[in-house]
Design a protein around this motif. Sequence first.
Motif, PDB file in Angstrom:
ATOM      1  N   ALA A 176       0.351  -0.773   0.168  1.00  0.00           N
ATOM      2  CA  ALA A 176      -0.088  -0.200   0.171  1.00  0.00           C
ATOM      3  C   ALA A 176       0.897   1.182  -0.425  1.00  0.00           C
ATOM      4  CB  ALA A 176      -0.588  -0.089   0.803  1.00  0.00           C
ATOM      5  N   ASP A 177      -0.047   2.511  -0.997  1.00  0.00           N
ATOM      6  CA  ASP A 177       0.744   3.719  -0.718  1.00  0.00           C
ATOM      7  C   ASP A 177       0.705   4.204   0.500  1.00  0.00           C
ATOM      8  OD1 ASP A 177       2.223   2.682  -3.120  1.00  0.00           O
ATOM      9  OD2 ASP A 177       0.892   3.748  -4.181  1.00  0.00           O
ATOM     10  N   ASP A 178      -0.287   4.232   1.113  1.00  0.00           N
ATOM     11  CA  ASP A 178      -1.396   5.063   2.401  1.00  0.00           C
ATOM     12  C   ASP A 178       0.450   5.057   3.644  1.00  0.00           C
ATOM     13  OD1 ASP A 178      -2.325   6.161   3.969  1.00  0.00           O
ATOM     14  OD2 ASP A 178      -4.330   5.090   4.124  1.00  0.00           O
ATOM     15  N   PRO A 179       0.534   6.264   3.886  1.00  0.00           N
ATOM     16  CA  PRO A 179       1.425   5.500   4.768  1.00  0.00           C
ATOM     17  C   PRO A 179       1.234   5.065   6.194  1.00  0.00           C
ATOM     18  CG  PRO A 179       2.210   7.871   4.090  1.00  0.00           C
ATOM     19  CD  PRO A 179       0.892   7.695   3.168  1.00  0.00           C
ATOM     20  N   ALA A 180      -0.256   5.249   6.581  1.00  0.00           N
ATOM     21  CA  ALA A 180      -0.829   4.955   7.516  1.00  0.00           C
ATOM     22  C   ALA A 180      -1.741   3.236   7.830  1.00  0.00           C
ATOM     23  CB  ALA A 180      -2.402   5.855   7.518  1.00  0.00           C
ATOM     24  N   VAL A 181      -1.299   2.929   6.632  1.00  0.00           N
ATOM     25  CA  VAL A 181      -1.413   1.355   6.360  1.00  0.00           C
ATOM     26  C   VAL A 181      -0.075   0.812   6.750  1.00  0.00           C
ATOM     27  CG1 VAL A 181      -1.601  -0.607   5.197  1.00  0.00           C
ATOM     28  CG2 VAL A 181      -3.324   1.227   4.484  1.00  0.00           C
ATOM     29  N   SER A 239       3.835  -1.758  12.371  1.00  0.00           N
ATOM     30  CA  SER A 239       3.090  -1.750  14.151  1.00  0.00           C
ATOM     31  C   SER A 239       2.908  -3.613  14.704  1.00  0.00           C
ATOM     32  CB  SER A 239       2.261  -0.925  14.684  1.00  0.00           C
ATOM     33  OG  SER A 239       2.238  -0.559  16.444  1.00  0.00           O
ATOM     34  N   ALA A 240       1.749  -3.893  13.883  1.00  0.00           N
ATOM     35  CA  ALA A 240       1.265  -5.178  14.009  1.00  0.00           C
ATOM     36  C   ALA A 240       2.375  -6.317  13.668  1.00  0.00           C
ATOM     37  CB  ALA A 240      -0.211  -5.794  13.103  1.00  0.00           C
ATOM     38  N   ALA A 241       2.679  -5.884  12.938  1.00  0.00           N
ATOM     39  CA  ALA A 241       4.522  -7.474  12.991  1.00  0.00           C
ATOM     40  C   ALA A 241       5.606  -6.825  13.886  1.00  0.00           C
ATOM     41  CB  ALA A 241       5.309  -6.591  11.511  1.00  0.00           C
ATOM     42  N   ALA A 242       5.758  -6.052  14.302  1.00  0.00           N
ATOM     43  CA  ALA A 242       6.814  -5.227  15.202  1.00  0.00           C
ATOM     44  C   ALA A 242       5.899  -5.996  16.800  1.00  0.00           C
ATOM     45  CB  ALA A 242       7.378  -4.416  15.884  1.00  0.00           C
ATOM     46  N   VAL A 284       8.750   3.608   9.644  1.00  0.00           N
ATOM     47  CA  VAL A 284       8.312   2.983   8.858  1.00  0.00           C
ATOM     48  C   VAL A 284       6.786   3.595   8.950  1.00  0.00           C
ATOM     49  CG1 VAL A 284       7.596   1.083   8.807  1.00  0.00           C
ATOM     50  CG2 VAL A 284       9.261   1.161   9.930  1.00  0.00           C
ATOM     51  N   GLY A 285       6.408   4.466   7.594  1.00  0.00           N
ATOM     52  CA  GLY A 285       5.022   4.446   7.546  1.00  0.00           C
ATOM     53  C   GLY A 285       5.058   6.153   8.514  1.00  0.00           C
ATOM     54  N   GLU A 286       4.451   5.696   9.258  1.00  0.00           N
ATOM     55  CA  GLU A 286       4.374   7.682   9.326  1.00  0.00           C
ATOM     56  C   GLU A 286       3.712   7.148  11.215  1.00  0.00           C
ATOM     57  OE1 GLU A 286       0.866   9.021   7.549  1.00  0.00           O
ATOM     58  OE2 GLU A 286      -0.753   8.155   9.230  1.00  0.00           O
ATOM     59  N   ILE A 287       3.678   8.428  12.476  1.00  0.00           N
ATOM     60  CA  ILE A 287       2.991   8.295  13.492  1.00  0.00           C
ATOM     61  C   ILE A 287       1.946   7.112  13.430  1.00  0.00           C
ATOM     62  CG2 ILE A 287       2.090   9.747  15.530  1.00  0.00           C
ATOM     63  CD1 ILE A 287       5.488  10.361  15.342  1.00  0.00           C
ATOM     64  N   ALA A 345      -3.257  -0.929  12.082  1.00  0.00           N
ATOM     65  CA  ALA A 345      -2.963  -1.741  13.015  1.00  0.00           C
ATOM     66  C   ALA A 345      -3.704  -2.720  14.064  1.00  0.00           C
ATOM     67  CB  ALA A 345      -2.198  -1.371  15.168  1.00  0.00           C
ATOM     68  N   VAL A 346      -4.664  -2.262  13.825  1.00  0.00           N
ATOM     69  CA  VAL A 346      -5.684  -3.484  15.059  1.00  0.00           C
ATOM     70  C   VAL A 346      -6.359  -4.120  13.851  1.00  0.00           C
ATOM     71  CG1 VAL A 346      -8.061  -3.274  16.508  1.00  0.00           C
ATOM     72  CG2 VAL A 346      -6.549  -1.837  16.902  1.00  0.00           C
ATOM     73  N   ARG A 347      -6.798  -3.984  12.787  1.00  0.00           N
ATOM     74  CA  ARG A 347      -7.157  -4.437  11.514  1.00  0.00           C
ATOM     75  C   ARG A 347      -6.431  -6.129  11.474  1.00  0.00           C
ATOM     76  NH1 ARG A 347      -9.320  -0.316   9.762  1.00  0.00           N
ATOM     77  NH2 ARG A 347     -12.271  -0.354  10.075  1.00  0.00           N
ATOM     78  N   ALA A 348      -4.737  -5.363  11.759  1.00  0.00           N
ATOM     79  CA  ALA A 348      -3.496  -6.047  10.545  1.00  0.00           C
ATOM     80  C   ALA A 348      -3.652  -7.196  12.551  1.00  0.00           C
ATOM     81  CB  ALA A 348      -2.134  -5.432  10.174  1.00  0.00           C
ATOM     82  N   LEU A 349      -3.671  -6.674  13.467  1.00  0.00           N
ATOM     83  CA  LEU A 349      -3.204  -7.305  14.491  1.00  0.00           C
ATOM     84  C   LEU A 349      -3.853  -9.386  14.511  1.00  0.00           C
ATOM     85  CD1 LEU A 349      -0.563  -8.730  16.387  1.00  0.00           C
ATOM     86  CD2 LEU A 349      -2.382  -6.830  18.071  1.00  0.00           C
ATOM     87  N   ALA A 350      -5.378  -8.656  14.372  1.00  0.00           N
ATOM     88  CA  ALA A 350      -6.709  -9.257  14.425  1.00  0.00           C
ATOM     89  C   ALA A 350      -6.359 -10.730  13.185  1.00  0.00           C
ATOM     90  CB  ALA A 350      -7.841  -8.649  14.177  1.00  0.00           C
ATOM     91  N   ALA A 351      -6.240 -10.037  11.945  1.00  0.00           N
ATOM     92  CA  ALA A 351      -5.859 -10.726  10.988  1.00  0.00           C
ATOM     93  C   ALA A 351      -4.691 -11.625  11.012  1.00  0.00           C
ATOM     94  CB  ALA A 351      -5.273  -9.944   9.783  1.00  0.00           C
ATOM     95  N   THR A 352      -4.055 -11.309  11.952  1.00  0.00           N
ATOM     96  CA  THR A 352      -1.935 -12.366  12.229  1.00  0.00           C
ATOM     97  C   THR A 352      -3.071 -13.487  13.174  1.00  0.00           C
ATOM     98  OG1 THR A 352      -1.119 -10.761  11.081  1.00  0.00           O
ATOM     99  CG2 THR A 352       0.199 -12.927  13.118  1.00  0.00           C
ATOM    100  N   GLU A 353      -3.786 -12.731  14.579  1.00  0.00           N
ATOM    101  CA  GLU A 353      -3.903 -13.164  15.815  1.00  0.00           C
ATOM    102  C   GLU A 353      -5.457 -14.322  15.906  1.00  0.00           C
ATOM    103  OE1 GLU A 353      -1.107 -12.876  18.679  1.00  0.00           O
ATOM    104  OE2 GLU A 353      -0.002 -12.855  16.439  1.00  0.00           O
TER     105      GLU A 353
END
Length: 295
Positions: free
Chosen positions: A13-18, A24-27, A193-196, A205-213
């Motif tokens: 994704a090009d979106d810095p927020a994504v 963050s989820a990966a970390a 990495v990305g933005e704040i 971040a919450v959605r990415a973590l939920a998908a992983t976990e």
Amino acid sequence: MTEAADVIVAATADDPAVRAGEASAAAAVAAGESPPDVPLTDLTAAAFFDVDNTMMVGASIFHFARGLAARKFFTTSDLVGFAWQQVKFRVGGRETKYSTTTGRDTALSFVAGRSVAEVLALGEEIYDELMADRIWAGTRALAQMHLDAGQRVWLVTATPVELALIIARRLGLTGALGTVAESVDGHYTGRLVGEILHGPAKAHAVRALAATEGLDLRRCTAYSDSINDVPMLSAVGTAVAVNPDSQLRDLAKQRAWQVRDFRTGRKATRIAVPSVLGAGAVAGAVAAGLAYRKK
């Protein structure tokens, strides 16, 4: 601490927020889960807590910056200067070009070249000195309620992930989602990495973590004090406004969200100024040390 180069896959994704949310989820996943002695019996539900003014009185990043200033990472006048930028942001109620550009392009630049291990060690010291006594007992009890129910609990904050993980570990929580600063060979590059991790980035971040976990977000709960966290609050099945600002309180009423307010008259007055000065969720107090000098 896991280096960004080792744990972050290239975002499409090009979106810095994504990118920020995915990083963050990966970390968070790479850092592992704690505490190991807490039994997990409800694996598809979890709780997500904002930190500043939700879990902790004031802004964690500002307390961290105070500790770094005391250790000569930058000067007290620098601290006052970028605190003033945060006052203007908080009072104005919206992100300015200065705050977003500074946060994205120069965050953590003053620690460029320093080792991750050094900053981690300082984070441990500063937590004990300036943060441990600022945890809201009521919010901590809410987190413990989820742990006792066999659910995992993560902090979600604009604070650098290294500091967020320290806070989570000290509180006995599962882990933390925070802003990811790039590091190579154990040393910070001074870039993000990305933005704040702020606003929509928290929700990503919450959605990415939920998908992983393997979490069911409809069974998850999120807690925050700020209208800026509506994307995260809206991403889960249960939203709770904790010590809410006026805008979030009004929205919570409209959407029939729960409200928990642990402030009392004198305490609310006493923390008002440091809360405003420490509102570094957008630009980040530690992010502005060098940027302010350049400005």
